[in-house]
Design a protein around this motif. Structure first.
Motif, mmCIF file in Angstrom:
data_model
loop_
_atom_site.group_PDB
_atom_site.id
_atom_site.type_symbol
_atom_site.label_atom_id
_atom_site.label_comp_id
_atom_site.label_asym_id
_atom_site.label_seq_id
_atom_site.Cartn_x
_atom_site.Cartn_y
_atom_site.Cartn_z
ATOM 1 N N ASP A 261 -3.238 -3.579 14.185
ATOM 2 C CA ASP A 261 -2.780 -5.045 13.953
ATOM 3 C C ASP A 261 -1.273 -5.007 14.443
ATOM 4 N N PRO A 262 -1.038 -5.941 15.579
ATOM 5 C CA PRO A 262 0.219 -6.045 16.022
ATOM 6 C C PRO A 262 1.352 -6.562 14.960
ATOM 7 N N LEU A 263 0.797 -7.423 14.052
ATOM 8 C CA LEU A 263 1.616 -7.767 12.839
ATOM 9 C C LEU A 263 1.923 -6.653 11.878
ATOM 10 N N LEU A 264 1.348 -5.571 12.189
ATOM 11 C CA LEU A 264 1.907 -4.563 11.003
ATOM 12 C C LEU A 264 2.399 -3.117 11.971
ATOM 13 N N ARG A 265 2.429 -3.475 13.001
ATOM 14 C CA ARG A 265 3.065 -2.223 13.574
ATOM 15 C C ARG A 265 4.541 -2.104 13.344
ATOM 16 N N GLY A 266 4.641 -0.975 12.896
ATOM 17 C CA GLY A 266 6.195 -0.727 12.524
ATOM 18 C C GLY A 266 6.565 -1.243 11.028
ATOM 19 N N ARG A 267 5.432 -1.705 10.435
ATOM 20 C CA ARG A 267 5.628 -2.411 9.252
ATOM 21 C C ARG A 267 4.692 -1.856 8.057
ATOM 22 N N LEU A 268 4.834 -1.974 6.818
ATOM 23 C CA LEU A 268 3.934 -1.564 5.627
ATOM 24 C C LEU A 268 3.271 -2.603 5.021
ATOM 25 N N LEU A 269 2.089 -2.640 4.988
ATOM 26 C CA LEU A 269 1.303 -3.826 4.236
ATOM 27 C C LEU A 269 1.506 -3.533 2.763
ATOM 28 N N LEU A 270 1.802 -4.648 2.288
ATOM 29 C CA LEU A 270 1.886 -4.720 0.794
ATOM 30 C C LEU A 270 1.026 -5.781 0.261
ATOM 31 N N PRO A 271 -0.172 -5.149 -0.304
ATOM 32 C CA PRO A 271 -1.109 -6.147 -0.714
ATOM 33 C C PRO A 271 -1.112 -6.392 -2.326
ATOM 34 N N ILE A 272 0.050 -7.153 -2.669
ATOM 35 C CA ILE A 272 0.293 -7.189 -3.986
ATOM 36 C C ILE A 272 0.099 -8.793 -4.556
ATOM 37 N N LEU A 273 -0.178 -9.512 -3.629
ATOM 38 C CA LEU A 273 -0.009 -10.968 -4.133
ATOM 39 C C LEU A 273 -1.535 -11.448 -4.722
ATOM 40 N N GLY A 274 -1.195 -12.440 -5.655
ATOM 41 C CA GLY A 274 -2.426 -12.801 -6.368
ATOM 42 C C GLY A 274 -3.308 -13.743 -5.631
#
Length: 868
Positions: free
Chosen positions: A126-139
């Motif tokens: 996913d280009p939106l995640l390249r070089g970034r860390l997904l934080l699935p913490i939102l309710g």
């Protein structure tokens, strides 16, 4: 090396601290335990009840009393000649604001000194995640969370941070430039302008916030199973290994701990390398132990689920596993295979489900891949795709095709994982892959057949070391590692936590490390397993209860009786189904409970029914109903048929609970109690049998906290309830012989007395148990098939062990598990020559052919010692 004689597992948390454990050391010393066996004690997330979510590897958890309390505990242990084995968590850490390493990664991204500690895919597709860390913490979704003001810029301890609900996340240094004193107002999400500015700031971070339900599709860090709050470590990197184990090594070097239990070893990239590295480091550290510390090398066991025909690799240099395979074997030998056909027919007739457990497991794997592991599947597929692209001969293979083939391999994978490395597969792993490929061939598209064989070769069928150094070799090695780390969580979630809650033929065989498809094993197979363990891993742990068990050891022992009285059980269940039809409700378009859920509920009710609970005891029934209701809700969600954790179907769950409570508040309670009483005595005989076998078979017995009394616990958190040590200590002080305690067997003291006698024998003659040979002993006569017996021998010392099994024909409906003497008429055991002393009672006798009643007395178990 001097291995532990016997371990006692304790679960530590804020409600039971290291100082609390100090107070029970004397009790365990009197019982005959040589080592306490502690749940993880390093700093975990605040309020953790289990300790597997470590957030700081450098500190003993202050909620447990910190290192000062640990030293007080060890001082007490050493004063009683005892040691301490510690559960450690090399695979993962708890992540969030309490983990400084994780926060540094959020602040600095790939340039963080800890970025390489965590198993993060910085090259996500996913280009939106390249070089970034997904934080699935939102309710909720990101936009809704932003608009509702749950994301804000805030000043905290003199630093600008991103407030997410009540937590604060760091901002990247480069994004802080230009933030002035009025930045909070300028980034106020209450206005369109402020919301746009805040969004722009968030977009400049090294992480991407997301709705928690997106994790299974998008997460780009390896998790422990599908738990977002537990992130995988790159323990295969030496720097990470040393840093995460720094405190463990110090505690060992100072003589505060004597060994470790390694949690979830199959999650590691290279378990063999890890275990050997751990052994090497501990061996080097313990050169000058404190004089009061036990002598010998470190005791190392690994949590590992073994398939029926699988053995732990000896070249790992561990002392064995944590004993799930013994839990399976000792349970299976107490089941009666004559009950398999009627129990299977009952399940199929009531539920309409013709699929066997193996089919259910395949279905569950397929569902789990979609529901929980899409991101892991994608990660593995892309690793294989990189291997394909690295070789000009396979550059035209598509990612989509690899993903299809990979999914079918994972669905049909018959074990938790394989251990191929640069040298490729060994013979066992080759056979595993052959079975996986056979299964996949039945379900893949015809045009993918050649690719299936190709992928199987990439995953260790062809040794990467046979390739020249370069990108192809590196890509193959990486693909193997990623694949092998993916198979175990898929297996665990599919088999233990899905199929095990769907398939309800007999719940005593639905347990961690157990193949529910196999109802029983023969005595010959049990003996063979004991001989093998004694020859290869004589210090392997022997468990019958753990912090992870689905049903307490005596629940399983009682439910095993249903395999002996299957005909009566079938009639009873059919009667109950008809009698209670009016209690079912329609919820969300279906009847609740379903036939499968109802049949499993009946098993749990009669299996866990407390000894002494009367149908008229409203208060006791309410306590029992609340415990069963908690189990039921968890079981329904784990099954993932009509409800699940990610999207609870509360109307169905509530209707199932209403059914349960109606059962226990009406006349049905009397019938349930009556059937529980009918199988209680033979169930207790089984419970004593598995206790004796755990304490005398080759291996090191593990006593889970509180199970020296009857263990009718349910799945966690029920199996982690507080233990009444005062009551146990008081009954231990009376030192009654098991034969005497049998008269009040319902209070559990007979089980404790049996444990005391056998652990005292282990303490007096440790070499007999640690090094003694194992020889099966065959009974003769009419009841010979009811006796499992063997002899342990070492340098003239001998122990004869005999346990009764399949006793329902004698004890069903009885008031006590004492076996009437007439049942043994005409049955004998060949005691070896010598003078024998009764361990569980009084008296002595010479060797020779002996009447079974003279061996057992009134007890369903026997232990006699000679030459000691």
């Amino acid at each position: 090396m001097s291995p532990p004689r016997a371990l006692a597992r304790l679960q530590f948390h804020a409600g039971f601290t290291l100082d609390d454990a100090v107070e029970v050391v004397d009790y365990y010393a009197r019982l005959g335990i040589s080592h306490l066996y502690a749940s993880p004690i390093l700093r975990a997330r605040s309020g953790s009840t289990h300790g597997y979510d470590v957030v700081d590897c450098h500190e003993v958890n202050p909620e447990l009393g910190g290192e000062d309390a640990l030293r007080r505990l060890v001082a007490r242990l050493r004063s009683r000649g005892m040691g301490l084995v510690l559960d450690i968590v090399p695979n993962h850490m708890g992540v969030g604001v309490q983990n400084a390493w994780w926060m540094d990664v959020l602040r600095h991204g790939r340039t963080s000194r800890y970025a390489g500690y965590f198993d993060i895919d910085w090259q996500a597709s996913d280009p939106l995640l390249r070089g970034r860390l997904l934080l699935p913490i939102l309710g909720a979704g990101y936009d809704a969370t932003l608009r509702e003001g749950h994301l804000r810029l805030a000043r905290r301890r003199g630093e600008w941070m991103l407030r997410v609900y009540d937590d604060h996340l760091p901002l990247s240094p480069e994004s802080l430039a230009g933030l002035t004193d009025d930045a909070e107002a300028k980034h106020d999400p209450a206005s369109d302008e402020g919301r746009a500015a805040l969004h722009a700031l968030i977009e400049r971070q090294h992480y991407r916030l997301a709705f928690w339900k997106l994790a299974s599709d998008m997460v780009n860090y390896r998790r422990f199973f599908d738990i977002n709050e537990l992130a995988g470590l790159r323990i295969e990197r030496t720097a990470v290994f040393e840093d995460t184990h720094k405190t463990i090594f110090r505690l060992y070097a100072e003589g505060l701990i004597d060994g470790v239990r390694c949690d979830h070893v199959d999650g590691l990239a290279d378990p063999r390398r890890y275990c050997r590295q751990l052994r090497h480091r501990l061996d080097r550290l313990r050169t000058q132990p404190p004089p009061e510390a036990p002598r010998g090398g470190a005791y190392i066991v690994v949590e590992k689920i073994l398939a029926e025909d699988e053995s732990l690799r000896l070249d790992w240099r561990t002392d064995g596993t944590t004993g799930y395979e013994f839990m399976d074997q000792v349970s299976a030998v107490l089941h009666d295979d004559t009950g398999e056909a009627p129990l299977t027919e009952l399940w199929r007739n009531l539920t309409g489900e013709g699929a066997d457990f193996a089919t259910q497991a395949v279905r569950a794997r397929r569902q789990i891949l979609v529901d929980s592991f899409e991101a892991e599947l994608d990660r593995t597929a892309r690793a294989l795709f990189a291997a394909a692209r690295a070789d000009v001969a396979t550059r035209d293979v598509s990612l989509a095709a690899i993903r299809r083939v990979l999914a079918e391999l994972l669905v049909h994978f018959p074990v938790y994982r394989t251990y191929a490395g640069g040298a490729g597969r060994d013979a066992f792993d080759a056979a595993v892959f052959e079975r996986a490929v056979e299964g996949a061939l039945r379900t893949i598209r015809g045009e993918d057949t050649d690719l299936l064989y190709l992928v199987a070769g990439w995953l260790g069928g062809e040794a990467p070391r046979s390739l020249p150094p370069g990108p192809v070799r590196r890509a193959r090695e990486r693909a193997i590692a990623v694949f092998q780390q993916a198979t175990s969580p898929v297996a665990a979630k599919a088999v233990e936590d899905t199929a095990g809650y769907r398939y309800g033929r007999l719940l005593s065989r639905n347990e961690v490390g157990v193949d529910a498809a196999r109802l029983a094993i023969s005595m010959d197979e049990f003996h063979r397993r004991c001989v093998e363990r004694g020859a290869t891993l004589p210090h392997n742990l022997l468990a019958t209860a753990t912090h992870d068990h689905k049903r307490g050891e005596d629940v399983r022992a009682r439910l095993a009786v249903l395999s002996e009285v299957a005909g009566r059980w079938v009639v009873t269940v059919e009667h109950w189904r008809a009698r209670h039809a009016s209690l079912r409700q329609r919820a969300e378009g279906r009847m609740a409970p379903s036939a499968a859920d109802e049949l499993m509920l009946y098993q749990m009710l009669v299996g866990a029914w407390p000894l002494g609970l009367e149908p008229g005891d409203d208060e006791g029934l309410e306590r029992f109903a609340s415990r069963i209701a908690a189990w039921q809700r968890k079981a329904l969600r784990e099954a993932k048929r009509w409800t699940r954790w990610t999207s609870p179907n509360e109307p169905y769950e509530d209707a199932c609970e209403d059914f349960l409570r109606s059962l226990l508040s009406g006349d049905g309670a009397a019938e349930l109690a009556a059937f529980a009483q009918y199988i209680a005595a033979p169930g207790a005989a089984n419970g004593l049998a598995q206790t004796v076998l755990r304490l005398t078979a080759p291996g090191v017995p593990d006593l889970y906290q509180g199970t020296e009394y009857w263990d009718f616990s349910l799945v966690d958190p029920d199996n982690r309830r507080p233990v009444d040590f005062a009551a146990r200590s008081a009954s231990l002080e009376r030192e009654r012989a098991p034969e005497e305690a049998l008269g009040t067997w319902r209070d559990g003291a007979v089980k404790q007395a049996t444990i005391l006698r056998l652990l005292s024998l282990r303490r007096a003659h440790p070499e007999l148990f640690a090094q003694g040979s194992y020889r099966p002993l065959s009974a003769s006569g009419t009841a010979a098939d009811h006796i499992l017996a063997f002899v342990r021998e070492h340098r003239g010392q001998r122990l004869l062990v005999a346990v009764a099994r399949h006793t329902a024909e004698w004890l069903a409906g009885a008031e006590t598990p004492a076996i009437p003497a007439a049942c043994w008429e005409g049955t004998t055991l060949p005691l070896p020559e010598g003078q024998w002393r009764n361990v569980l009672g009084d008296g002595a006798r010479p060797g020779g052919v002996t009447e079974a009643v003279g061996v057992f007395g009134n007890l369903p178990v026997a232990a006699w010692v000679s030459g000691a």
